[in-house]
Design an enzyme around this catalytic site. Structure first.
Site, short mmCIF file in Angstrom:
data_model
loop_
_atom_site.label_atom_id
_atom_site.label_comp_id
_atom_site.label_asym_id
_atom_site.label_seq_id
_atom_site.Cartn_x
_atom_site.Cartn_y
_atom_site.Cartn_z
N ALA A 82 126.32 76.43 -12.04
CA ALA A 82 127.43 76.79 -11.14
C ALA A 82 126.87 76.98 -9.74
O ALA A 82 125.67 77.19 -9.56
CB ALA A 82 128.12 78.07 -11.61
N ASP A 83 127.75 76.91 -8.77
CA ASP A 83 127.34 77.12 -7.39
C ASP A 83 127.51 78.59 -6.98
O ASP A 83 126.77 79.09 -6.15
CB ASP A 83 128.14 76.20 -6.46
CG ASP A 83 127.89 74.76 -6.82
OD1 ASP A 83 126.73 74.33 -6.74
OD2 ASP A 83 128.84 74.06 -7.25
N GLU A 102 133.25 68.24 -15.90
CA GLU A 102 132.73 69.55 -16.33
C GLU A 102 133.89 70.43 -16.82
O GLU A 102 133.76 71.14 -17.82
CB GLU A 102 132.00 70.23 -15.18
CG GLU A 102 130.65 69.59 -14.89
CD GLU A 102 129.97 70.11 -13.64
OE1 GLU A 102 128.75 69.95 -13.55
OE2 GLU A 102 130.66 70.66 -12.75
C1 5RP Z 1 127.80 70.01 -10.55
C2 5RP Z 1 127.81 71.48 -10.67
C3 5RP Z 1 126.50 72.15 -10.79
O1 5RP Z 1 126.48 72.85 -11.99
C4 5RP Z 1 126.31 73.08 -9.64
O2 5RP Z 1 126.43 72.33 -8.44
C5 5RP Z 1 124.93 73.76 -9.69
O3 5RP Z 1 123.93 72.82 -9.47
P1 5RP Z 1 122.39 73.22 -9.50
O4 5RP Z 1 122.08 73.63 -10.89
O5 5RP Z 1 121.69 71.94 -9.08
O6 5RP Z 1 122.16 74.32 -8.50
O7 5RP Z 1 128.83 72.12 -10.69
O8 5RP Z 1 129.08 69.50 -10.35
#
Ligand code: 5RP
Length: 226
Positions: A82-83, A102
């Site tokens: 997640a971000d 997702e």
């Molecule tokens: C992709 C997502 C990723 O889970 C989110 O961007 C986190 O990425 P990362 O693990 O590279 O920090 O939602 O659509």
């Protein structure tokens, strides 16, 4: 990065023989996919469904058996990144552009384990720009509607061209600022013609595992809405 890896490796402990596993997208999930690949080589028997062509390619390379979404009734467990994550386990996702698949996979999963490093844990969502997946036809009009709501959308680009998702759509990253009522914003955006979905995931996570730079991983306690 260590914090992402420890969160991922903690999450794969929940995977057991015979499970159908959803594979998220992103650098944190890639650690989980690599670990699952190792476990499969050591005899773990799972089937997997990927949320992006990137994760699908990686899983194939590592010898993880993939199944078509159409051929399964339910996913036992999905591991995804997640971000941003708030104390109620609401999420912003889609930084990697895979938010729609997702969400479809998350909705079909009995459990969704979210893995993040400590930088992703926030008190309120919204500093990370909210990705909104839109149909290319008339995207300029959709963008103007989002702008009129004060959401400051910007077309995501790659090599000077619009970024195209695995579903053939565009992404508008919205700088909304701190969000008070994520559910309301989610519904308002998704009710707009031209919008396919947005990166707010409300009520999907079953568990959030946070990795720390000291090499530890802990479950994030969940604060319930009042
Ligand atoms: C992709 C997502 C990723 O889970 C989110 O961007 C986190 O990425 P990362 O693990 O590279 O920090 O939602 O659509």
């Amino acid at each position: 990065m260590e914090a992402k890896r420890v969160a991922a490796e903690k999450a794969v402990e929940y995977v057991a023989d015979g499970m159908t596993v959803g594979l998220g997208t992103g650098s944190t999930t890639a650690y989980a996919i690599h670990k699952l690949g190792e476990m499969v080589k050591q005899g773990l028997k799972i089937k997997a469904v990927a949320t992006s062509t990137r994760s699908e390619t990686l899983a194939k390379e590592l010898g993880i058996q993939l199944v078509a979404f159409a051929d399964i009734d339910q996913i036992d467990l999905t591991i995804d990144g997640a971000d941003e994550v708030d104390p109620e386990w609401n999420l912003i996702k889609g930084g990697g552009g895979a938010l729609l698949r997702e969400k479809i996979v998350a909705a079909a999963s009995r459990r969704l384990i979210i893995i993040v490093d400590e930088s992703k844990v926030v008190q309120r969502l919204g500093l990370f720009p909210l990705p909104v997946e839109v149909v290319p036809f008339g995207w300029e009009l959709t963008m103007r509607k989002l702008a009129n709501l004060g959401y400051n959308p910007r077309l995501r680009t790659e090599n000077g061209k619009p970024y195209v998702t695995d579903n053939g759509n565009y992404i508008l990253d919205c700088r909304i600022g701190l969000i008070d009522r994520p559910g309301q914003i989610h519904d308002r955006i998704n009710s707009m013609v031209g919008v396919v979905d947005n990166g707010l995931f409300i009520g999907y996570a079953s568990l959030v595992i946070v990795g720390y730079h000291d090499g530890t991983a802990k479950e994030l306690p969940r604060k319930d809405e009042p």
